[in-house]
Design a protein around this motif. Structure first.
Motif, PDB file in Angstrom:
ATOM      1  N   PHE A  32      39.079   8.102  53.472  1.00 17.64           N
ATOM      2  CA  PHE A  32      39.051   9.548  53.103  1.00 17.64           C
ATOM      3  C   PHE A  32      40.215   9.891  52.358  1.00 17.64           C
ATOM      4  CE2 PHE A  32      36.827   9.920  57.307  1.00 17.64           C
ATOM      5  CZ  PHE A  32      35.577  10.210  56.851  1.00 17.64           C
ATOM      6  N   VAL A  33      40.636   9.223  51.283  1.00 17.99           N
ATOM      7  CA  VAL A  33      41.843   9.393  50.732  1.00 17.99           C
ATOM      8  C   VAL A  33      41.817  10.428  49.574  1.00 17.99           C
ATOM      9  CG1 VAL A  33      44.103   8.494  49.729  1.00 17.99           C
ATOM     10  CG2 VAL A  33      43.026   7.262  51.710  1.00 17.99           C
ATOM     11  N   THR A  34      41.823  11.592  49.560  1.00 22.78           N
ATOM     12  CA  THR A  34      41.522  12.338  48.699  1.00 22.78           C
ATOM     13  C   THR A  34      42.299  12.162  47.507  1.00 22.78           C
ATOM     14  OG1 THR A  34      40.706  14.041  50.064  1.00 22.78           O
ATOM     15  CG2 THR A  34      41.235  14.896  48.164  1.00 22.78           C
ATOM     16  N   HIS A  35      41.733  12.252  46.185  1.00 25.82           N
ATOM     17  CA  HIS A  35      42.631  11.922  44.788  1.00 25.82           C
ATOM     18  C   HIS A  35      43.107  10.549  44.814  1.00 25.82           C
ATOM     19  CE1 HIS A  35      42.274  16.211  44.372  1.00 25.82           C
ATOM     20  NE2 HIS A  35      43.332  16.478  45.157  1.00 25.82           N
ATOM     21  N   GLY A  36      42.493   9.737  45.892  1.00 31.43           N
ATOM     22  CA  GLY A  36      42.967   8.236  45.795  1.00 31.43           C
ATOM     23  C   GLY A  36      42.343   7.431  44.358  1.00 31.43           C
ATOM     24  N   ASP A  37      41.533   8.274  43.573  1.00 34.48           N
ATOM     25  CA  ASP A  37      41.251   7.324  42.514  1.00 34.48           C
ATOM     26  C   ASP A  37      42.096   7.807  41.342  1.00 34.48           C
ATOM     27  OD1 ASP A  37      40.194   9.755  42.766  1.00 34.48           O
ATOM     28  OD2 ASP A  37      38.557   9.559  41.203  1.00 34.48           O
ATOM     29  N   VAL A  38      42.708   9.161  41.224  1.00 37.71           N
ATOM     30  CA  VAL A  38      43.356   9.400  40.246  1.00 37.71           C
ATOM     31  C   VAL A  38      44.977   9.768  40.180  1.00 37.71           C
ATOM     32  CG1 VAL A  38      41.505  11.040  39.248  1.00 37.71           C
ATOM     33  CG2 VAL A  38      43.005  11.957  41.032  1.00 37.71           C
ATOM     34  N   ALA A  39      45.167   9.373  41.466  1.00 38.01           N
ATOM     35  CA  ALA A  39      46.713   9.374  41.954  1.00 38.01           C
ATOM     36  C   ALA A  39      47.362   7.981  41.338  1.00 38.01           C
ATOM     37  CB  ALA A  39      46.818   9.588  43.487  1.00 38.01           C
ATOM     38  N   ASP A  40      48.764   8.298  41.142  1.00 34.10           N
ATOM     39  CA  ASP A  40      49.498   7.033  40.885  1.00 34.10           C
ATOM     40  C   ASP A  40      50.319   6.565  41.878  1.00 34.10           C
ATOM     41  OD1 ASP A  40      51.190   9.162  39.949  1.00 34.10           O
ATOM     42  OD2 ASP A  40      52.511   7.485  39.282  1.00 34.10           O
ATOM     43  N   PHE A  41      50.478   7.265  43.030  1.00 32.90           N
ATOM     44  CA  PHE A  41      51.213   6.920  44.029  1.00 32.90           C
ATOM     45  C   PHE A  41      50.720   7.462  45.412  1.00 32.90           C
ATOM     46  CE2 PHE A  41      53.500  10.999  42.974  1.00 32.90           C
ATOM     47  CZ  PHE A  41      54.149  11.526  44.411  1.00 32.90           C
ATOM     48  N   MET A  42      51.000   7.042  46.283  1.00 26.76           N
ATOM     49  CA  MET A  42      50.540   7.329  47.864  1.00 26.76           C
ATOM     50  C   MET A  42      51.650   7.661  48.744  1.00 26.76           C
ATOM     51  SD  MET A  42      47.877   4.000  48.090  1.00 26.76           S
ATOM     52  CE  MET A  42      46.475   5.128  48.949  1.00 26.76           C
ATOM     53  N   ILE A  43      51.237   8.465  49.708  1.00 26.80           N
ATOM     54  CA  ILE A  43      51.975   8.732  50.638  1.00 26.80           C
ATOM     55  C   ILE A  43      51.413   8.290  51.862  1.00 26.80           C
ATOM     56  CG2 ILE A  43      53.243  10.506  52.229  1.00 26.80           C
ATOM     57  CD1 ILE A  43      53.392  12.368  49.786  1.00 26.80           C
ATOM     58  N   VAL A  44      51.908   7.050  52.736  1.00 29.79           N
ATOM     59  CA  VAL A  44      50.934   6.534  53.538  1.00 29.79           C
ATOM     60  C   VAL A  44      51.965   6.501  54.807  1.00 29.79           C
ATOM     61  CG1 VAL A  44      50.334   4.335  54.311  1.00 29.79           C
ATOM     62  CG2 VAL A  44      50.100   4.721  51.909  1.00 29.79           C
ATOM     63  N   HIS A  45      50.983   7.072  55.898  1.00 32.14           N
ATOM     64  CA  HIS A  45      51.604   7.494  57.510  1.00 32.14           C
ATOM     65  C   HIS A  45      51.311   5.997  58.223  1.00 32.14           C
ATOM     66  CE1 HIS A  45      51.780  10.154  60.956  1.00 32.14           C
ATOM     67  NE2 HIS A  45      51.384   8.957  61.366  1.00 32.14           N
ATOM     68  N   ALA A  46      52.227   5.396  58.468  1.00 31.87           N
ATOM     69  CA  ALA A  46      52.338   4.052  59.164  1.00 31.87           C
ATOM     70  C   ALA A  46      53.264   4.034  60.362  1.00 31.87           C
ATOM     71  CB  ALA A  46      52.382   2.926  57.947  1.00 31.87           C
ATOM     72  N   LEU A  47      53.039   2.983  61.341  1.00 40.03           N
ATOM     73  CA  LEU A  47      53.762   2.846  62.354  1.00 40.03           C
ATOM     74  C   LEU A  47      54.988   1.716  61.988  1.00 40.03           C
ATOM     75  CD1 LEU A  47      51.136   2.473  65.267  1.00 40.03           C
ATOM     76  CD2 LEU A  47      52.444   4.752  64.439  1.00 40.03           C
ATOM     77  N   ALA A  48      56.120   2.195  61.937  1.00 38.06           N
ATOM     78  CA  ALA A  48      57.219   1.211  61.945  1.00 38.06           C
ATOM     79  C   ALA A  48      57.420   0.226  62.982  1.00 38.06           C
ATOM     80  CB  ALA A  48      58.567   1.973  61.567  1.00 38.06           C
ATOM     81  N   ASP A  49      57.349  -1.066  62.620  1.00 34.68           N
ATOM     82  CA  ASP A  49      57.226  -2.205  63.586  1.00 34.68           C
ATOM     83  C   ASP A  49      56.133  -2.169  64.619  1.00 34.68           C
ATOM     84  OD1 ASP A  49      59.211  -3.423  62.399  1.00 34.68           O
ATOM     85  OD2 ASP A  49      60.813  -2.271  63.286  1.00 34.68           O
ATOM     86  N   GLY A  50      54.932  -1.323  64.156  1.00 35.27           N
ATOM     87  CA  GLY A  50      53.924  -1.105  64.947  1.00 35.27           C
ATOM     88  C   GLY A  50      54.030  -0.339  66.309  1.00 35.27           C
ATOM     89  N   ASP A  51      55.435   0.330  66.249  1.00 31.89           N
ATOM     90  CA  ASP A  51      55.603   1.007  67.372  1.00 31.89           C
ATOM     91  C   ASP A  51      54.965   2.512  67.460  1.00 31.89           C
ATOM     92  OD1 ASP A  51      56.785   2.656  69.493  1.00 31.89           O
ATOM     93  OD2 ASP A  51      58.830   1.984  69.020  1.00 31.89           O
ATOM     94  N   PRO A  52      54.311   2.910  68.417  1.00 31.80           N
ATOM     95  CA  PRO A  52      53.420   4.243  68.235  1.00 31.80           C
ATOM     96  C   PRO A  52      54.450   5.406  68.342  1.00 31.80           C
ATOM     97  CG  PRO A  52      52.541   2.805  70.024  1.00 31.80           C
ATOM     98  CD  PRO A  52      53.645   2.225  69.622  1.00 31.80           C
ATOM     99  N   GLU A  53      55.851   4.960  68.956  1.00 32.04           N
ATOM    100  CA  GLU A  53      56.791   6.183  69.006  1.00 32.04           C
ATOM    101  C   GLU A  53      57.460   6.258  67.620  1.00 32.04           C
ATOM    102  OE1 GLU A  53      57.135   7.957  71.490  1.00 32.04           O
ATOM    103  OE2 GLU A  53      55.414   6.753  72.555  1.00 32.04           O
ATOM    104  N   LYS A  54      57.070   5.366  66.356  1.00 28.72           N
ATOM    105  CA  LYS A  54      57.673   5.588  65.284  1.00 28.72           C
ATOM    106  C   LYS A  54      56.791   5.749  64.074  1.00 28.72           C
ATOM    107  CE  LYS A  54      61.150   1.923  66.245  1.00 28.72           C
ATOM    108  NZ  LYS A  54      61.733   0.852  65.706  1.00 28.72           N
ATOM    109  N   PRO A  55      56.072   6.720  64.007  1.00 24.82           N
ATOM    110  CA  PRO A  55      55.527   6.848  62.960  1.00 24.82           C
ATOM    111  C   PRO A  55      56.187   7.433  61.578  1.00 24.82           C
ATOM    112  CG  PRO A  55      55.240   9.005  64.348  1.00 24.82           C
ATOM    113  CD  PRO A  55      56.094   7.577  65.042  1.00 24.82           C
ATOM    114  N   THR A  56      55.868   6.747  60.479  1.00 17.57           N
ATOM    115  CA  THR A  56      56.747   7.001  59.499  1.00 17.57           C
ATOM    116  C   THR A  56      56.012   6.934  58.152  1.00 17.57           C
ATOM    117  OG1 THR A  56      58.242   5.618  60.541  1.00 17.57           O
ATOM    118  CG2 THR A  56      58.767   5.546  58.217  1.00 17.57           C
ATOM    119  N   LEU A  57      56.599   7.872  57.246  1.00 11.31           N
ATOM    120  CA  LEU A  57      55.801   7.886  55.978  1.00 11.31           C
ATOM    121  C   LEU A  57      56.387   7.025  54.983  1.00 11.31           C
ATOM    122  CD1 LEU A  57      55.423  11.891  55.393  1.00 11.31           C
ATOM    123  CD2 LEU A  57      53.971  10.070  56.454  1.00 11.31           C
ATOM    124  N   PHE A  58      55.676   6.344  54.111  1.00  8.05           N
ATOM    125  CA  PHE A  58      56.046   5.395  53.065  1.00  8.05           C
ATOM    126  C   PHE A  58      55.535   5.678  51.623  1.00  8.05           C
ATOM    127  CE2 PHE A  58      56.323   3.146  56.960  1.00  8.05           C
ATOM    128  CZ  PHE A  58      57.714   2.429  56.927  1.00  8.05           C
TER     129      PHE A  58
END
Ligand SMILES: Cc1cc2nc3c(=O)[nH]c(=O)nc-3n(C[C@H](O)[C@H](O)[C@H](O)COP(=O)(O)OP(=O)(O)OC[C@H]3O[C@@H](n4cnc5c(N)ncnc54)[C@H](O)[C@@H]3O)c2cc1C
Length: 393
Positions: A155-181
């Motif tokens: 469900f990434v709104t504007h994913g077709d027209v955007a040229d960059f993304m802000i992605v919410h991911a877990l640093a090192d797979g650690d649920p205590e380290k949600p991080t934006l990239f």
């Protein structure tokens, strides 16, 4: 207590109304016809947005934004929210967490976004992580001094027209380290998996993305490692206030159309507004809008004065919940008053009816807003909502 709009705010409201009517409304049907807004029309509206100074109303002047207060943004968003197909998205508002980037990130992403040269999308949701972002599984693993990001986003709104993304991911797979990239969409390993169709026709699509070993340097980390949830919360607060303003605008447009029609439409020898069944619907719509608008203006004014982040989170849920549910009820009545004409796609009320449904789902469902409000009452007391100045009971 002074409830009057200042002269500059009144002028801003009027300019936003005129912009919506002159530049947004006439292009709504193009979205219906194509399922999205064709690029040449989008480019034309972008030029008009720049000329009118409605770009980046949510960012500071020093970053190339318009520097509007939260209250003023709300005035503009209410007027733009009258338009269908999410065409208000053509008056871009770069994601608020971009202001928390480093100087280099602001230079690379925020400043050009405010100018309308770059466009973002924000990817949090996954197949297993909707209301509960703690179930996010997209992972950025540290390898040889770099990050390697893998996973899938929905469900990434504007994913077709955007040229960059802000992605919410877990640093090192650690649920205590949600991080934006921050990811440029052309990076190797980023792929659109599917572009599903939704109930509304919208200015742009909401594709699903896969990420396979996307290599990133430290300069791609937005905010602190592990600070992703806090920044995502800021994004939710802004988006929820914006949705509430859109919903009030949408309900007003539908009510105005229904009110005018009720005076013109003759059945059984008289205008249908002369039937009490119709008049009572109009009365209920007016009351609902007045209540929601009063709440929205008060909260927007309050947050503009206080700038309190925690209070903003608590209040954004209330106005989003109330305004989105109110708009659903009001627009449903408007459609009923219009009879068969309200069911035609060429009628803005039919389009508003479809458009408004997602406002009870995205940026936190109605149930999640109730959970937030319930939690706030437990933590800070009922007076937060039932009191007046500063939430005192
Ligand atoms: C058109 C569209 C565009 C979107 N754009 C984006 C985007 O740009 N970026 C992005 O990251 N996401 C986006 N989303 C995702 C959106 O934010 C999620 O759909 C939303 O958060 C709900 O998640 P879900 O669909 O997985 O539902 P679920 O979380 O699976 O919920 C299903 C049902 O269970 C209820 N529920 C869940 N938890 C609770 C609870 N604790 N208490 C009570 N009820 C509960 C929900 O309220 C709902 O009724 C978009 C969605 C849509 C439809």
């Amino acid at each position: 207590m002074d409830f009057d709009l200042s002269q500059p705010d009144r002028a801003l409201q009027q300019r936003a109304r005129e912009f919506a009517e002159a530049q947004l409304f006439p292009n709504e049907m193009a979205i219906e016809e194509h399922g999205h807004l064709p690029q040449p029309i989008l480019a034309t509206i972008h030029r008009q947005v720049l000329a009118a100074g409605f770009n980046a109303i949510n960012h500071a002047r020093e970053h190339g934004g318009q520097g509007l207060s939260l209250f003023q943004q709300m005035l503009v968003n209410e007027q733009f929210g009258k338009a269908t197909g999410g065409i208000w998205g053509a008056a871009w508002q770069p994601a608020i967490p971009l202001k928390d980037g480093t100087a280099a990130q602001r230079e690379r992403y925020l400043l050009p976004s405010c100018r309308g040269e770059r466009f973002y999308c924000f990817a949090i949701t996954e197949e297993g992580a909707g209301s509960d972002p703690r179930r996010v599984r997209t992972t950025a693993t540290r390898r040889d001094g770099r990050w390697v990001l893998s996973g899938e986003k929905w469900f990434v709104t504007h994913g077709d027209v955007a040229d960059f993304m802000i992605v919410h991911a877990l640093a090192d797979g650690d649920p205590e380290k949600p991080t934006l990239f921050l990811l440029d969409k052309t990076m190797p390993g980023i792929r659109v998996k599917r572009t599903p169709k939704f109930m509304h026709n919208y200015i742009s699509e909401h594709p699903e993305f896969t990420f396979e070993n996307v290599e990133l340097g430290d300069e791609a980390v937005l905010g602190p490692v592990g600070g992703g949830l806090e920044l995502t919360k800021d994004w939710f607060v802004e988006a929820r206030l914006k949705i509430a303003a859109h919903c009030v605008g949408a309900a007003i447009r539908a009510a105005e159309i229904a009110n005018a029609y009720a005076g013109e439409r003759i059945q059984f020898g008289r205008a249908i507004r002369d039937f009490q069944a119709i008049e009572f619907m109009l009365a209920d719509m007016a009351v609902e809008i007045m209540a929601a608008k009063s709440m929205l203006y008060r909260v927007a004014w309050d947050l503009t004065q206080s700038g309190d982040r925690k209070r903003a989170h608590a209040m954004a849920s209330v106005v989003k919940l109330h305004a989105s549910e109110m708009a659903g009820r009001v627009i449903d009545k408007a459609l009923q008053i219009l009879g068969g004409r309200g069911y035609m796609r060429e009628n803005p009320v039919e389009r508003l009816y479809r458009d408004i449904r997602v406002d009870r789902i995205w940026e936190g469902t109605s149930e999640i807003q109730r959970a937030v409000i319930g939690g706030q009452i437990r933590k800070r007391g009922l007076g937060l909502y039932t009191g007046w100045v500063g939430g005192a009971a």
